[in-house]
Every structure is written in C-alpha cells, then in structure tokens.
Design a protein around this motif. Structure first.
Motif, PDB file in Angstrom:
ATOM      1  N   UNK A 316      29.594  54.663  44.976  1.00  0.00           N
ATOM      2  CA  UNK A 316      30.944  53.875  44.676  1.00  0.00           C
ATOM      3  C   UNK A 316      30.683  52.935  45.444  1.00  0.00           C
ATOM      4  N   UNK A 317      30.388  52.821  46.771  1.00  0.00           N
ATOM      5  CA  UNK A 317      30.315  51.731  47.732  1.00  0.00           C
ATOM      6  C   UNK A 317      29.439  50.532  47.156  1.00  0.00           C
ATOM      7  N   UNK A 318      28.305  50.884  46.577  1.00  0.00           N
ATOM      8  CA  UNK A 318      27.481  50.084  45.843  1.00  0.00           C
ATOM      9  C   UNK A 318      28.315  49.371  44.767  1.00  0.00           C
ATOM     10  N   UNK A 319      28.788  50.219  43.646  1.00  0.00           N
ATOM     11  CA  UNK A 319      29.631  49.629  42.585  1.00  0.00           C
ATOM     12  C   UNK A 319      30.864  48.624  42.975  1.00  0.00           C
ATOM     13  N   UNK A 320      31.306  49.128  44.013  1.00  0.00           N
ATOM     14  CA  UNK A 320      32.850  48.469  44.473  1.00  0.00           C
ATOM     15  C   UNK A 320      32.164  47.038  44.935  1.00  0.00           C
ATOM     16  N   UNK A 321      31.013  46.909  45.657  1.00  0.00           N
ATOM     17  CA  UNK A 321      30.585  45.719  46.224  1.00  0.00           C
ATOM     18  C   UNK A 321      30.129  44.748  44.992  1.00  0.00           C
ATOM     19  N   UNK A 322      29.499  45.383  44.161  1.00  0.00           N
ATOM     20  CA  UNK A 322      28.996  44.557  43.141  1.00  0.00           C
ATOM     21  C   UNK A 322      30.145  44.047  42.061  1.00  0.00           C
ATOM     22  N   UNK A 323      31.217  44.997  41.797  1.00  0.00           N
ATOM     23  CA  UNK A 323      32.128  44.500  40.926  1.00  0.00           C
ATOM     24  C   UNK A 323      32.963  43.444  41.632  1.00  0.00           C
ATOM     25  N   UNK A 324      33.062  43.309  42.967  1.00  0.00           N
ATOM     26  CA  UNK A 324      33.740  42.205  43.574  1.00  0.00           C
ATOM     27  C   UNK A 324      33.083  40.922  43.026  1.00  0.00           C
ATOM     28  N   UNK A 325      31.697  40.887  43.088  1.00  0.00           N
ATOM     29  CA  UNK A 325      31.094  39.575  42.454  1.00  0.00           C
ATOM     30  C   UNK A 325      30.923  39.342  41.284  1.00  0.00           C
ATOM     31  N   UNK A 326      31.130  40.488  40.284  1.00  0.00           N
ATOM     32  CA  UNK A 326      31.184  40.536  39.110  1.00  0.00           C
ATOM     33  C   UNK A 326      32.645  40.022  38.541  1.00  0.00           C
ATOM     34  N   UNK A 327      33.392  40.248  39.249  1.00  0.00           N
ATOM     35  CA  UNK A 327      34.998  39.798  38.969  1.00  0.00           C
ATOM     36  C   UNK A 327      35.104  38.270  39.154  1.00  0.00           C
ATOM     37  N   UNK A 328      34.499  38.029  40.365  1.00  0.00           N
ATOM     38  CA  UNK A 328      34.312  36.473  40.733  1.00  0.00           C
ATOM     39  C   UNK A 328      33.486  35.904  39.548  1.00  0.00           C
ATOM     40  N   UNK A 329      32.378  36.234  39.249  1.00  0.00           N
ATOM     41  CA  UNK A 329      31.633  35.468  38.177  1.00  0.00           C
ATOM     42  C   UNK A 329      32.380  35.297  36.696  1.00  0.00           C
ATOM     43  N   UNK A 330      33.370  36.328  36.496  1.00  0.00           N
ATOM     44  CA  UNK A 330      34.025  36.379  35.252  1.00  0.00           C
ATOM     45  C   UNK A 330      34.940  34.982  35.173  1.00  0.00           C
ATOM     46  N   UNK A 331      35.683  35.040  36.700  1.00  0.00           N
ATOM     47  CA  UNK A 331      36.648  34.072  36.760  1.00  0.00           C
ATOM     48  C   UNK A 331      36.259  32.887  36.712  1.00  0.00           C
ATOM     49  N   UNK A 332      35.001  32.656  37.398  1.00  0.00           N
ATOM     50  CA  UNK A 332      34.190  31.263  37.471  1.00  0.00           C
ATOM     51  C   UNK A 332      33.749  30.729  35.826  1.00  0.00           C
ATOM     52  N   UNK A 333      33.663  31.661  34.910  1.00  0.00           N
ATOM     53  CA  UNK A 333      33.525  31.149  33.425  1.00  0.00           C
ATOM     54  C   UNK A 333      34.675  30.744  32.654  1.00  0.00           C
TER      55      UNK A 333
END
Length: 334
Positions: A316-333
C-alpha cells in the motif's frame, strides 16, 4: 588546454552519477574531459557533449597505456578507487584525486547500524574530491543524453499517453522487486503500466504478464536497448524500481521515482538524486528488520534465506507513493 581523465569503470548507475562532475569540470574548470570506462558500459556515455573522448577499458585486451600517457593529463579523477583504477592512475603522469569509498563507514552501518557517513548522497562525496580545485556542485543534477532518433523509436512502441513504469531488473537478486509484489502493484494501480527489464528478465516479465491479467500492461522486458528503456522512463509519470541504474537514469531525465530497497539502504548515498526537485524521490523499505541492510551493493541471494526485506514490503505504501505522481501526471495533461 587542460586535459582531465575521469575514471569510473562501472556500472550504469555509478557512471550516470559521475555526470555532474564531468559537466562542472568543463563549465567551471575549462577542462577537456576524457572518461575511462569498461567497454561493457561505454554506451552509457554516448552523446554526452561534455566528454571529448571515451576510452574503453578491457582487462583482457589491456588498457591503452600509450594513448593514456600521450594525452598528458593535468588531472586524474578516480571515482572508482579500487586496485584496478589506482593501477591505471598510477601509470599516468598527472595530479590525481581519489574518491573516499567510505568502506569503513558502510561496514559500520551494515554490521553495527552506526552511521558515520560524512555525506548524504554519493554525488556530494564525489564533489569533495574536486572542491580543493575550485570545482563546486552546480546543483543541476544528473545528465543522460539521447540519440537523434530515440524519440522516433519511442513513438513506434505506441505506448499510452500516460503510464507508470515498473523496472523488474537489477544487478543482484536481492535488489529485485519480487514478481508477486509487482503483480499486486499492477492490480492496485489500475493504471497503464510498462515493464522494463533486460534479456535475462524475459521469463519474469512473462510470469508477471500472465498473473496480472491486466489489459493495461505493456511488457517490454528483453526487447529494448538501454537508451530505449531510458526513453520509456523519460516519458512515464513515475518509475517504480529497486536500487538500480535505471533509478539514476530516471533522476537524470527528471522522472519521479518510487525506490524500493531490499538488501541495500539509501543511507549509503545511492538514492534518486533530485537536487532541484527533492520531492520527486520516494523511498520504500521494510523498517526495523534487524538483518537489513546486509550489503553495500546487493547479493545473489538472501543470506538468511527468507528475503523478508522484499517479501514483506508494504504494498500500500508503494501504491500510495506511485498514485501521488500518477495524479500529478494526469493533472499536467489537462
């Protein structure tokens, strides 16, 4: 014209970590830089505009002593500092500076958990060598350069516009994220994922592909040269990886990293280096495990046979950290 020889014989990550030294020698010191590296890793330096000449070291064929001596180096910077590199440096005339490998400090931490390190990152340790020469860290981070047709090859892969990258490979088994954990990560992320790895990782990639049953998984293990793997990382929103060379390439191309540590530890200074964006680096490891870290650079297998440092990771810790950057990536698009 002042000639300088930088020695870092291997490996991928260590060579990339030497790139700020090369850049600053040229821009601050006015040096013409040559780089001595093992033939196997010479391609890591392809296209670097700050390196005039790459000299390939091959222990079987012998080092090009005549070439090295004829260059009349004013400065030799040994960032490897072992018997082999010191032998090379000793045969060439010129002022030599040598990195402190901090071997005793690493031994203290591995065996007694005593932290006596005088640096936070190995790049800072490298600059301690050249600071007396007036060369300072410019804070611009790592460099990795691509060929002119790299993007054409990337476009031919036809990957999604946004994806996460998971690197399944590592130089030692105890630095590889277990396949079963990668499968769980793919399922929980619910986001396109690209797998990277070498030819030796083809069966691992296929196993992960079968068991994840994800229609959003793109398995590129064994299909790409290093430059193309680096380009996949460059275009991803986040890289999830063990303590590997690709982790340092990600930092060089400014891709956020979730670094997963097993038998090694970021305290040794080998961690994602983002001086301009330190928030891009996230570290995940099993804490309070008495036997970790057990190594400076990884081992072929777990000395205790249980491999808890990787098998008991908090997914869950790995997923939460990855999702943080994934959400940022989505917003940048948007």
């Amino acid at each position: 014209m002042k000639n300088a020889l930088v020695i870092r014989l291997n490996s991928i990550g260590d060579i990339v970590l030497a790139s700020p030294i090369v850049r600053c020698l040229v821009l601050q010191g006015g040096y013409v830089v040559h780089f001595l590296v093992k033939s196997t890793y010479a391609h890591v330096l392809d296209h670097n505009p700050y390196i005039e000449k790459v000299i390939e070291y091959d222990k079987d064929a012998g080092t090009h002593w005549a070439t090295l001596k004829s260059e009349k180096y004013e400065l030799i910077i040994d960032l490897h500092n072992n018997l082999r590199s010191r032998r090379v440096a000793g045969k060439i005339n010129g002022k030599g500076v040598y990195v402190d490998r901090a071997s005793f400090q690493k031994w203290l931490y591995i065996h007694w958990r005593i932290n006596k390190f005088r640096f936070d990152h190995v790049v800072d340790n490298y600059f301690q060598c050249v600071r007396p020469l007036g060369i300072e860290n410019d804070g611009m981070g790592l460099d990795y350069y691509f060929s002119g047709d790299a993007d054409r090859r990337f476009n031919d892969m036809k990957l999604p516009a946004a994806y996460a990258c998971i690197n399944v490979s590592a130089s030692f088994e105890t630095k590889k994220i277990p396949e079963a954990i990668i499968v769980q990560l793919i399922r929980q992320l619910e986001f396109p994922v690209v797998l990277t790895g070498g030819i030796e990782d083809i069966s691992r990639g296929e196993w992960i592909e079968r068991h994840s049953e994800s229609k959003q998984l793109y398995n590129l293990c064994g299909r790409l040269a290093l430059e193309d793997s680096a380009n996949v990382v460059r275009h991803s929103v986040v890289l999830i990886t063990g303590d590997t060379g690709l982790m340092h390439i990600a930092a060089a191309v400014n891709t956020p990293v979730v670094a997963v540590y097993g038998s090694t530890d970021p305290v040794f200074g080998f961690k994602p280096y983002f001086p301009k964006n330190p928030e891009y680096a996230r570290h995940v490891m099993v804490k309070d495990l008495p036997c970790r870290p057990c190594s400076r650079q990884g081992k072929p297998s777990c000395p205790k046979k249980h491999f808890k440092c990787m098998r008991t990771l908090n997914i869950d810790e790995i997923v939460d950290n990855a999702l943080f950057f994934i959400e940022k990536g989505k917003l940048s698009q948007l």
